[in-house]
Enzyme design. Structure first.
Site, PDB file in Angstrom:
ATOM      1  CE  LYS A  93      -4.432   0.907   0.105  1.00 27.05           C
ATOM      2  NZ  LYS A  93      -5.541   0.064  -0.338  1.00 27.05           N
ATOM      3  CG  ASP A 123      -7.301   3.143  -0.840  1.00 25.27           C
ATOM      4  OD1 ASP A 123      -7.749   1.993  -0.837  1.00 25.27           O
ATOM      5  OD2 ASP A 123      -7.390   3.889   0.156  1.00 25.27           O
TER       6      ASP A 123
HETATM    7  P1  NDP Z   1     -13.031   7.615  -2.697  1.00 26.93           P
HETATM    8  O1  NDP Z   1     -11.980   8.625  -2.516  1.00 26.93           O
HETATM    9  O2  NDP Z   1     -13.619   7.406  -4.051  1.00 26.93           O
HETATM   10  O3  NDP Z   1     -14.248   7.890  -1.701  1.00 26.93           O
HETATM   11  C1  NDP Z   1     -14.046   7.935  -0.325  1.00 26.93           C
HETATM   12  C2  NDP Z   1     -15.368   8.228   0.359  1.00 26.93           C
HETATM   13  O4  NDP Z   1     -15.207   8.042   1.746  1.00 26.93           O
HETATM   14  C3  NDP Z   1     -15.830   9.663   0.160  1.00 26.93           C
HETATM   15  O5  NDP Z   1     -17.230   9.709   0.211  1.00 26.93           O
HETATM   16  C4  NDP Z   1     -15.213  10.350   1.369  1.00 26.93           C
HETATM   17  O6  NDP Z   1     -15.846  11.555   1.761  1.00 26.93           O
HETATM   18  C5  NDP Z   1     -15.404   9.291   2.428  1.00 26.93           C
HETATM   19  N1  NDP Z   1     -14.408   9.439   3.467  1.00 26.93           N
HETATM   20  C6  NDP Z   1     -13.054   9.402   3.330  1.00 26.93           C
HETATM   21  N2  NDP Z   1     -12.467   9.609   4.512  1.00 26.93           N
HETATM   22  C7  NDP Z   1     -13.457   9.783   5.407  1.00 26.93           C
HETATM   23  C8  NDP Z   1     -13.484  10.034   6.788  1.00 26.93           C
HETATM   24  N3  NDP Z   1     -12.350  10.161   7.493  1.00 26.93           N
HETATM   25  N4  NDP Z   1     -14.703  10.143   7.395  1.00 26.93           N
HETATM   26  C9  NDP Z   1     -15.844  10.021   6.688  1.00 26.93           C
HETATM   27  N5  NDP Z   1     -15.879   9.800   5.363  1.00 26.93           N
HETATM   28  C10 NDP Z   1     -14.702   9.670   4.751  1.00 26.93           C
HETATM   29  O7  NDP Z   1     -12.420   6.243  -2.154  1.00 26.93           O
HETATM   30  P2  NDP Z   1     -12.858   4.745  -2.443  1.00 26.93           P
HETATM   31  O8  NDP Z   1     -14.326   4.672  -2.642  1.00 26.93           O
HETATM   32  O9  NDP Z   1     -11.957   4.207  -3.478  1.00 26.93           O
HETATM   33  O10 NDP Z   1     -12.445   4.034  -1.071  1.00 26.93           O
HETATM   34  C11 NDP Z   1     -13.361   3.880   0.012  1.00 26.93           C
HETATM   35  C12 NDP Z   1     -12.903   2.727   0.897  1.00 26.93           C
HETATM   36  O11 NDP Z   1     -12.828   1.526   0.126  1.00 26.93           O
HETATM   37  C13 NDP Z   1     -11.496   2.886   1.519  1.00 26.93           C
HETATM   38  O12 NDP Z   1     -11.500   2.271   2.789  1.00 26.93           O
HETATM   39  C14 NDP Z   1     -10.609   2.098   0.568  1.00 26.93           C
HETATM   40  O13 NDP Z   1      -9.433   1.661   1.203  1.00 26.93           O
HETATM   41  C15 NDP Z   1     -11.542   0.932   0.243  1.00 26.93           C
HETATM   42  N6  NDP Z   1     -11.231   0.192  -0.964  1.00 26.93           N
HETATM   43  C16 NDP Z   1     -11.145   0.797  -2.176  1.00 26.93           C
HETATM   44  C17 NDP Z   1     -10.896   0.068  -3.314  1.00 26.93           C
HETATM   45  C18 NDP Z   1     -10.904   0.665  -4.666  1.00 26.93           C
HETATM   46  O14 NDP Z   1     -10.831  -0.094  -5.640  1.00 26.93           O
HETATM   47  N7  NDP Z   1     -11.018   1.969  -4.825  1.00 26.93           N
HETATM   48  C19 NDP Z   1     -10.635  -1.386  -3.236  1.00 26.93           C
HETATM   49  C20 NDP Z   1     -10.822  -1.947  -1.912  1.00 26.93           C
HETATM   50  C21 NDP Z   1     -11.092  -1.171  -0.837  1.00 26.93           C
HETATM   51  P3  NDP Z   1     -15.198  12.997   1.360  1.00 26.93           P
HETATM   52  O15 NDP Z   1     -15.531  13.147  -0.110  1.00 26.93           O
HETATM   53  O16 NDP Z   1     -15.870  13.953   2.255  1.00 26.93           O
HETATM   54  O17 NDP Z   1     -13.729  12.871   1.612  1.00 26.93           O
HETATM   55  O1  2IT Z   2      -7.698  -1.737  -0.936  1.00 24.50           O
HETATM   56  C1  2IT Z   2      -7.627  -2.176  -2.119  1.00 24.50           C
HETATM   57  O2  2IT Z   2      -7.754  -3.376  -2.357  1.00 24.50           O
HETATM   58  C2  2IT Z   2      -7.424  -1.210  -3.192  1.00 24.50           C
HETATM   59  N1  2IT Z   2      -7.380  -0.014  -2.934  1.00 24.50           N
HETATM   60  C3  2IT Z   2      -7.248  -1.682  -4.601  1.00 24.50           C
HETATM   61  C4  2IT Z   2      -5.875  -2.239  -4.807  1.00 24.50           C
HETATM   62  C5  2IT Z   2      -5.540  -2.586  -6.244  1.00 24.50           C
HETATM   63  O3  2IT Z   2      -4.347  -2.855  -6.467  1.00 24.50           O
HETATM   64  O4  2IT Z   2      -6.409  -2.597  -7.113  1.00 24.50           O
END
Ligand code: NDP
Ligand code: 2IT
Length: 452
Positions: free
Chosen positions: A130, A170
């Site tokens: 990461k 992420d």
């Molecule tokens: P984005 O940046 O697209 O969206 C993040 C969302 O979470 C936004 O709505 C944001 O609100 C909110 N958020 C972030 N930090 C906080 C906080 N401290 N308190 C409240 N709300 C918060 O990210 P992703 O959708 O990609 O990621 C979301 C989660 O999914 C993370 O935990 C990430 O690690 C996990 N994940 C993502 C993957 C991916 O493929 N993208 C794969 C696997 C897991 P705001 O706009 O106000 O910041």
């Molecule tokens: O938490 C996760 O699995 C991710 N943010 C995606 C990682 C990836 O390499 O696609």
């Protein structure tokens, strides 16, 4: 040495905390895994002798670097960047990059540790890593984000590579940021290789990668429900977040006949009792991703909804809950409220959104509870498929990839069932199942390598 001479979990965790002072998120992630692994390896001498868990909980390396960039006013800004390469026993390091003001070494170490188990669970050949920076993209212009991404990659490029370490998105890193970073990598190295995933479709990206994490989290939920003769259809769902994972989880819930009641961001949550349908999801996607707006503006557009500033959505009565925002956004009290309100299924789109107290509450109440390392693995799985397509210089069709994603989530579900069974009961402990299934593959590869 015999099994009885080994440290117990408390001594093990004391060591983890002593060696990683001031890193509570990392200790939390290790503890959650250790609670299941200690029990599992009780009678497995080799895993003890070769210190497998102790070694997985010690990252292969933590790279930290300065990232300087110039803002639109001409001020020089200094951020800290990291890449945590946790374990490459079963494949090249793989995992996302996070840009958020709160990013620190503890957060990235917990994420890289979790990623190691998650990537193993997919059944694909990918190790765990990461990265990220304490860069806050909120309010930054496109050009500021571009300059930051270029500066970040100017250091990162020497630590990554298509067969070495393959980052992706992420929190705070989506298609725009991946494009800027890939452009800079290509410029520095003069190589067009699959060094990043989540790329644009024009330059090596894979269909379905954008949707994969959210869709996968709902497939996992559906598999857990199908196993007990139930389904998502007709169920109400509460979702946190409104980014990539949350909006695609919402989309899949709607496609499977469920009703989404809430979404959120760091400012609070919106509750729409009429249901957040596809048209409303499309509005949220455009509003959050393209206009970079706030979720509270939803209530001006859709009058039946209410906005709850500074709150999380777990008090809204629902059948299903999908935390899809960030770590530790659901605590023991929230878990109790969900259970009391009749919530039967929880699928974690986010990484470690439930704190340890909450995890124990869900386990004790025998809720169908899929932890992040199983539930959100669809994203990294399709990333691995993007790597395969890049290596072979081919592109699979949407139908092929949809099938592969669904099959991957079914495979993860089945691996959890294999290791998560409870004697004398039909209930599956998906946390234990995911931890042990993820551990075994990495551990056996490490045993094969000897002491390295
Ligand atoms: P984005 O940046 O697209 O969206 C993040 C969302 O979470 C936004 O709505 C944001 O609100 C909110 N958020 C972030 N930090 C906080 C906080 N401290 N308190 C409240 N709300 C918060 O990210 P992703 O959708 O990609 O990621 C979301 C989660 O999914 C993370 O935990 C990430 O690690 C996990 N994940 C993502 C993957 C991916 O493929 N993208 C794969 C696997 C897991 P705001 O706009 O106000 O910041
Ligand atoms: O938490 C996760 O699995 C991710 N943010 C995606 C990682 C990836 O390499 O696609």
């Amino acid at each position: 040495m015999s099994v009885k001479d080994h440290v117990d979990i408390n001594q093990f965790m004391e060591g983890v905390k002593r060696r990683n002072p001031g890193q509570p998120e990392f200790a939390q992630a290790v503890q959650e895994v250790a609670e299941d692994i200690f029990d599992f390896i009780q009678d497995k001498e080799e895993y003890h002798e070769y210190q497998i868990l102790r070694r997985i909980a010690e990252p292969d390396r933590v790279i930290s670097f300065r990232v300087c960039w110039e803002d639109d006013q001409g001020n020089i800004r200094v951020q800290r960047g990291w890449r945590v390469q946790n374990n490459n026993a079963i494949g090249p390091y793989k995992g996302g990059i996070r840009f958020h003001a709160d990013v620190n070494e503890s957060v990235l170490k917990f994420l890289a540790f979790e990623q190691t188990f998650k990537n193993s669970l997919t059944g694909l050949a990918i190790g765990g890593a990461k990265g990220g920076a304490n860069f806050n993209p909120k309010g930054k212009s496109d050009h500021e984000v571009m300059r930051f991404c270029q500066s970040f990659m100017t250091e990162l490029y020497r630590h990554v590579g298509a067969d070495v370490d393959v980052p992706a998105g992420d929190i705070g890193v989506g298609a725009r940021e991946i494009g800027y970073m890939f452009g800079q990598y290509k410029r520095i190295t003069n190589q067009f290789t699959g060094v990043l995933t989540g790329k644009g479709l024009e330059f090596g990206g894979s269909l379905i990668r954008t949707e994969a994490t959210g869709y996968g989290a709902v497939y996992m939920l559906q598999e857990m429900l199908l196993r007990i003769g139930n389904s998502v259809e007709g169920k109400t769902a509460v979702i946190s977040g409104s980014g990539n994972v949350a909006t695609h989880a919402a989309e899949k819930i709607v496609q499977l006949g469920g009703k989404v009641l809430t979404m959120s961001d760091s400012g609070g949550f919106i509750h729409d009792p009429d249901g957040i349908d596809q048209e409303k999801i499309d509005w949220i996607k455009a509003h959050k991703t393209h206009r970079r707006g706030r979720i509270e503006e939803y209530v001006k557009e859709f009058k039946t909804a209410s906005f709850h500033a500074g709150e999380r959505p777990w008090g809204v009565k629902c059948d299903l809950a999908l935390p899809c925002a960030t770590q530790n956004e659901l605590d023991g009290h929230d878990a109790e409220v969900l259970i009391k309100n009749g919530c039967m299924g929880v699928s974690e789109g986010a990484n470690m959104p439930t704190n340890l107290d909450g995890v124990h509450k869900f386990k004790d109440a025998e809720v169908l509870y899929a932890p992040g390392k199983a539930a959100n693995a669809g994203g990294v799985a399709v990333s691995a498929l993007e790597m395969s397509q890049n290596s072979a210089r081919i592109s699979w069709t949407e139908d092929q990839l949809q099938t592969l994603l669904l099959d991957t989530m079914k495979g993860i579900h089945n691996r959890c069932v294999e290791y998560g069974g409870t004697p004398g009961s039909e209930h599956i402990d998906y946390v234990r199942g995911a931890n042990i299934a993820g551990f075994v593959k990495v551990a056996d590869a490490m045993l094969a390598y000897g002491v390295v």
